[in-house]
Motif scaffolding. Structure first.
Motif, PDB file in Angstrom:
ATOM      1  N   VAL A 103       0.833  -1.210   0.000  1.00  0.00           N
ATOM      2  CA  VAL A 103       0.000   0.000   0.000  1.00  0.00           C
ATOM      3  C   VAL A 103       0.868   1.260   0.000  1.00  0.00           C
ATOM      4  O   VAL A 103       0.366   2.371   0.201  1.00  0.00           O
ATOM      5  CB  VAL A 103      -0.980   0.037   1.194  1.00  0.00           C
ATOM      6  N   GLY A 104       2.155   1.093  -0.254  1.00  0.00           N
ATOM      7  CA  GLY A 104       3.076   2.225  -0.287  1.00  0.00           C
ATOM      8  C   GLY A 104       3.790   2.403   1.039  1.00  0.00           C
ATOM      9  O   GLY A 104       3.487   1.752   2.032  1.00  0.00           O
ATOM     10  N   HIS A 105       4.777   3.295   1.035  1.00  0.00           N
ATOM     11  CA  HIS A 105       5.528   3.608   2.247  1.00  0.00           C
ATOM     12  C   HIS A 105       4.725   4.575   3.114  1.00  0.00           C
ATOM     13  O   HIS A 105       4.313   5.642   2.658  1.00  0.00           O
ATOM     14  CB  HIS A 105       6.869   4.266   1.884  1.00  0.00           C
ATOM     15  N   ARG A 106       4.489   4.169   4.341  1.00  0.00           N
ATOM     16  CA  ARG A 106       3.809   5.024   5.321  1.00  0.00           C
ATOM     17  C   ARG A 106       2.485   5.571   4.780  1.00  0.00           C
ATOM     18  O   ARG A 106       2.237   6.769   4.802  1.00  0.00           O
ATOM     19  CB  ARG A 106       4.711   6.172   5.787  1.00  0.00           C
ATOM     20  N   HIS A 107       1.641   4.688   4.310  1.00  0.00           N
ATOM     21  CA  HIS A 107       0.325   5.142   3.849  1.00  0.00           C
ATOM     22  C   HIS A 107      -0.358   5.870   5.005  1.00  0.00           C
ATOM     23  O   HIS A 107      -0.432   5.355   6.127  1.00  0.00           O
ATOM     24  CB  HIS A 107      -0.527   3.961   3.396  1.00  0.00           C
ATOM     25  N   PRO A 108      -0.882   7.081   4.774  1.00  0.00           N
ATOM     26  CA  PRO A 108      -1.464   7.890   5.865  1.00  0.00           C
ATOM     27  C   PRO A 108      -2.530   7.157   6.667  1.00  0.00           C
ATOM     28  O   PRO A 108      -2.607   7.310   7.886  1.00  0.00           O
ATOM     29  CB  PRO A 108      -2.051   9.095   5.130  1.00  0.00           C
ATOM     30  N   LYS A 109      -3.341   6.349   6.011  1.00  0.00           N
ATOM     31  CA  LYS A 109      -4.428   5.666   6.718  1.00  0.00           C
ATOM     32  C   LYS A 109      -3.888   4.595   7.671  1.00  0.00           C
ATOM     33  O   LYS A 109      -4.415   4.404   8.775  1.00  0.00           O
ATOM     34  CB  LYS A 109      -5.394   5.038   5.710  1.00  0.00           C
ATOM     35  N   VAL A 110      -2.838   3.902   7.238  1.00  0.00           N
ATOM     36  CA  VAL A 110      -2.233   2.866   8.091  1.00  0.00           C
ATOM     37  C   VAL A 110      -1.502   3.518   9.257  1.00  0.00           C
ATOM     38  O   VAL A 110      -1.635   3.091  10.406  1.00  0.00           O
ATOM     39  CB  VAL A 110      -1.274   1.969   7.278  1.00  0.00           C
ATOM     40  N   VAL A 111      -0.748   4.564   8.967  1.00  0.00           N
ATOM     41  CA  VAL A 111      -0.029   5.286  10.024  1.00  0.00           C
ATOM     42  C   VAL A 111      -1.007   5.851  11.047  1.00  0.00           C
ATOM     43  O   VAL A 111      -0.792   5.756  12.265  1.00  0.00           O
ATOM     44  CB  VAL A 111       0.840   6.413   9.428  1.00  0.00           C
ATOM     45  N   LYS A 112      -2.109   6.420  10.558  1.00  0.00           N
ATOM     46  CA  LYS A 112      -3.108   7.006  11.473  1.00  0.00           C
ATOM     47  C   LYS A 112      -3.732   5.933  12.369  1.00  0.00           C
ATOM     48  O   LYS A 112      -3.912   6.142  13.577  1.00  0.00           O
ATOM     49  CB  LYS A 112      -4.195   7.723  10.687  1.00  0.00           C
ATOM     50  N   ALA A 113      -4.051   4.784  11.789  1.00  0.00           N
ATOM     51  CA  ALA A 113      -4.664   3.710  12.582  1.00  0.00           C
ATOM     52  C   ALA A 113      -3.728   3.264  13.706  1.00  0.00           C
ATOM     53  O   ALA A 113      -4.164   3.043  14.843  1.00  0.00           O
ATOM     54  CB  ALA A 113      -5.011   2.521  11.687  1.00  0.00           C
ATOM     55  N   VAL A 114      -2.447   3.157  13.375  1.00  0.00           N
ATOM     56  CA  VAL A 114      -1.466   2.707  14.373  1.00  0.00           C
ATOM     57  C   VAL A 114      -1.250   3.771  15.445  1.00  0.00           C
ATOM     58  O   VAL A 114      -1.231   3.472  16.642  1.00  0.00           O
ATOM     59  CB  VAL A 114      -0.135   2.331  13.694  1.00  0.00           C
ATOM     60  N   THR A 115      -1.103   5.028  15.034  1.00  0.00           N
ATOM     61  CA  THR A 115      -0.862   6.096  16.018  1.00  0.00           C
ATOM     62  C   THR A 115      -2.096   6.343  16.886  1.00  0.00           C
ATOM     63  O   THR A 115      -1.973   6.601  18.086  1.00  0.00           O
ATOM     64  CB  THR A 115      -0.420   7.400  15.324  1.00  0.00           C
ATOM     65  N   VAL A 353      -7.427  -0.072   2.777  1.00  0.00           N
ATOM     66  CA  VAL A 353      -6.783   0.673   1.680  1.00  0.00           C
ATOM     67  C   VAL A 353      -6.768  -0.164   0.396  1.00  0.00           C
ATOM     68  O   VAL A 353      -7.058   0.342  -0.698  1.00  0.00           O
ATOM     69  CB  VAL A 353      -5.354   1.091   2.070  1.00  0.00           C
ATOM     70  N   LEU A 354      -6.428  -1.441   0.517  1.00  0.00           N
ATOM     71  CA  LEU A 354      -6.389  -2.321  -0.655  1.00  0.00           C
ATOM     72  C   LEU A 354      -7.733  -2.346  -1.364  1.00  0.00           C
ATOM     73  O   LEU A 354      -7.804  -2.305  -2.596  1.00  0.00           O
ATOM     74  CB  LEU A 354      -5.991  -3.740  -0.244  1.00  0.00           C
ATOM     75  N   ILE A 355      -8.804  -2.385  -0.574  1.00  0.00           N
ATOM     76  CA  ILE A 355     -10.155  -2.435  -1.144  1.00  0.00           C
ATOM     77  C   ILE A 355     -10.579  -1.070  -1.680  1.00  0.00           C
ATOM     78  O   ILE A 355     -11.048  -0.956  -2.822  1.00  0.00           O
ATOM     79  CB  ILE A 355     -11.167  -2.937  -0.091  1.00  0.00           C
ATOM     80  N   GLU A 356     -10.397  -0.019  -0.874  1.00  0.00           N
ATOM     81  CA  GLU A 356     -10.852   1.320  -1.274  1.00  0.00           C
ATOM     82  C   GLU A 356     -10.141   1.825  -2.520  1.00  0.00           C
ATOM     83  O   GLU A 356     -10.745   2.484  -3.367  1.00  0.00           O
ATOM     84  CB  GLU A 356     -10.641   2.303  -0.119  1.00  0.00           C
ATOM     85  N   GLU A 357      -8.845   1.543  -2.620  1.00  0.00           N
ATOM     86  CA  GLU A 357      -8.053   2.054  -3.736  1.00  0.00           C
ATOM     87  C   GLU A 357      -7.918   1.043  -4.875  1.00  0.00           C
ATOM     88  O   GLU A 357      -7.153   1.264  -5.814  1.00  0.00           O
ATOM     89  CB  GLU A 357      -6.675   2.492  -3.228  1.00  0.00           C
ATOM     90  N   ASN A 358      -8.665  -0.066  -4.780  1.00  0.00           N
ATOM     91  CA  ASN A 358      -8.650  -1.091  -5.832  1.00  0.00           C
ATOM     92  C   ASN A 358      -7.229  -1.524  -6.203  1.00  0.00           C
ATOM     93  O   ASN A 358      -6.897  -1.694  -7.383  1.00  0.00           O
ATOM     94  CB  ASN A 358      -9.383  -0.591  -7.089  1.00  0.00           C
ATOM     95  N   LEU A 359      -6.395  -1.706  -5.195  1.00  0.00           N
ATOM     96  CA  LEU A 359      -4.982  -1.980  -5.463  1.00  0.00           C
ATOM     97  C   LEU A 359      -4.710  -3.356  -6.075  1.00  0.00           C
ATOM     98  O   LEU A 359      -3.791  -3.476  -6.900  1.00  0.00           O
ATOM     99  CB  LEU A 359      -4.158  -1.767  -4.194  1.00  0.00           C
ATOM    100  N   PRO A 360      -5.452  -4.402  -5.718  1.00  0.00           N
ATOM    101  CA  PRO A 360      -5.210  -5.666  -6.434  1.00  0.00           C
ATOM    102  C   PRO A 360      -5.444  -5.533  -7.942  1.00  0.00           C
ATOM    103  O   PRO A 360      -4.623  -5.983  -8.745  1.00  0.00           O
ATOM    104  CB  PRO A 360      -6.207  -6.630  -5.786  1.00  0.00           C
TER     105      PRO A 360
END
Length: 459
Positions: A103-115, A353-360
């Motif tokens: 999902v990329g380096h430091r995707h904002p949504k993943v970082v936000k969930a963790v923080t 993120v994978l689902i919302e951004e249709n990354l697959p």
């Protein structure tokens, strides 16, 4: 002064020095950017400390990050599809931590969930029911193929494989496993028993008994081995496979092979374990490579990109009939940090993120474009490039020799592109960028690959 007091004084002075050093490092961590002088200090300290306290072998091994034997890069920051070294030079990341940064380096949504989770609770008590583990398990049951249902959470790929092997043993009390040549399943003792690279195995022989290796893609050899095991009373507990072999060089299975393996496992009462540590989480054009080949395993292993490139995280997901061996005593296999709140928050955000951004789907589209461009760039260099192959954004470029592969990977790094080429396996370099990589960045990689191919001479 007594000897005891002198010793305490020395220890106190040592702690003072350690604390001063730690504070200096923490001050650097706090900064958004560093000065040229600070960057030089970081590089000097990094090299010296690797030599003296980590492993001097890394300094020789990581030749792709050197220039004329001078260490050119110490990584420092990252975002999107790129990272920067401590001096500020930017690199397009086509190694992706061997498939971590889907999902990329430091995707904002993943970082936000963790923080956000960190502000409330970092680790779980180990006794009460932790909600995020339960919620992530439900999500996995919903998105994994077929009737895969129950999850066990770990911290890494090799731990996921260990859990899968133990679960398979508990299910049938059989002790024979079949793995394949060129397989890589990890380096802890059980996982290493399934791994096929002799250079990793030899120093630790004998490994866990009961493992047999057959040629990847050879269904007749698989069938004969399973027949022989049944005839000798060594019935197979499970077959463990990477749907697409990663460390082996991005080796795609022959047409219909995985379905035939599934049928053999059903015939002989063996489980099928898919090691999707590298192929999972959208990498191959579907959420899981099992979906690409329309095969449902009994156990699937996940890690690497599972934590969104922010947290170490992994899991196995198994069918209820298989997983229920752990129902009577859930403590038969445990891990202190597996399924911790921070890792679960990262994994939930990653799937979102994978689902919302249709990354697959994006991986499939961009992968086809990337593969086509690399093949066109290699035209006229058939004396260097043997084959370019892949599925989605898991691409392998195989050269005629390790030396050529090494020179190509080093040349691309010198031009700001990081690919996976090592002294252990330089003949095939892997292209595994974030699934968010832009078409413009893909074009830059292709252009650089062509330039480097033109500059490398075949001896």
């Amino acid at each position: 002064m007594s000897t005891e007091l002198k010793n305490k004084s020395v220890v106190k002075e040592q702690y003072k020095e350690v604390n001063e050093y730690a504070n200096k490092v923490l001050d650097l961590i706090e900064k958004d950017s560093v000065t040229e002088e600070e960057a030089k200090w970081v590089m000097k300290e990094t090299v010296a400390n690797f030599r003296e306290y980590v492993n001097p072998g890394f300094l020789e091994y990581r030749k792709t990050v050197t220039k004329d034997t001078q260490f050119a890069s110490v990584e420092w920051s990252d975002s999107g599809s790129c990272f920067k070294d401590v001096s500020g030079k930017e690199y397009i990341d086509c190694l992706g931590g061997f498939g971590i940064y889907n999902v990329g380096h430091r995707h904002p949504k993943v970082v936000k969930a963790v923080t956000d989770q960190l502000k409330r609770q970092a680790l779980h008590s180990q006794d009460l029911l932790d909600p995020l583990r339960a919620m992530l398990a439900k999500i996995l049951a919903d998105i994994t193929p077929g009737d895969l249902k129950f999850s066990f959470f770990v911290n890494s790929g090799t731990e996921a494989v260990e859990a899968a092997l133990k679960l398979a043993k508990m299910h049938s009390e059989r002790t024979t496993f079949i793995a394949t040549t060129r397989a890589f399943h990890g380096k802890s003792l059980g996982s290493l028993s399934g791994t096929a690279k002799g250079v990793f195995r030899k120093p630790f022989l004998p490994l866990i008994p009961g493992f047999k290796h057959v040629q990847f893609g050879d269904i007749d050899m698989m069938r004969k081995t399973m027949e022989a095991c049944a005839l000798t009373g060594e019935d197979v507990a499970a077959v463990i496979l990477e749907p697409i072999q990663g460390e082996g060089g991005v080796i795609l299975p022959p047409e219909g092979y995985l379905k035939e393996v599934r049928e053999l496992c059903d015939q002989f009462g063996a489980l099928l374990i898919f090691d999707e540590v590298q192929t999972g989480m959208g990498r191959t054009g579907k959420m899981f490579a099992a979906e690409v080949y329309d095969v449902v395993p009994d156990i699937i292993c996940l890690a690497k990109a599972f934590g969104g490139g922010v947290m170490p995280a992994g899991a196995i997901v198994a069918k209820e009939e298989v997983f229920k061996s752990l129902f009577p005593n859930p403590f038969m296999h445990t891990t202190t940090f597996g399924g911790n709140p921070l890792a679960c928050a990262a994994a939930i955000a990653t799937i979102n993120v994978l689902i919302e951004e249709n990354l697959p789907e994006r991986s499939e589209e961009v992968g086809e474009y990337f593969l086509k461009g690399l093949k066109e760039a290699a035209t006229g260099h058939e004396d260097k490039v043997l084959e370019i192959r892949g599925k989605g954004l898991m691409i392998g470029i195989e050269f005629h020799s390790d030396e050529i592969g090494y020179e190509i990977s080093k040349g691309m790094f010198d031009n700001g592109i990081l690919v996976a080429g090592t002294l252990v396996n330089s003949k095939t370099i892997r292209i595994e960028p974030p699934l968010t990589i832009s078409y413009e960045e893909v074009d830059t990689v292709i252009k650089t690959f062509k330039q480097v191919l033109n500059s490398v001479k075949v001896k």
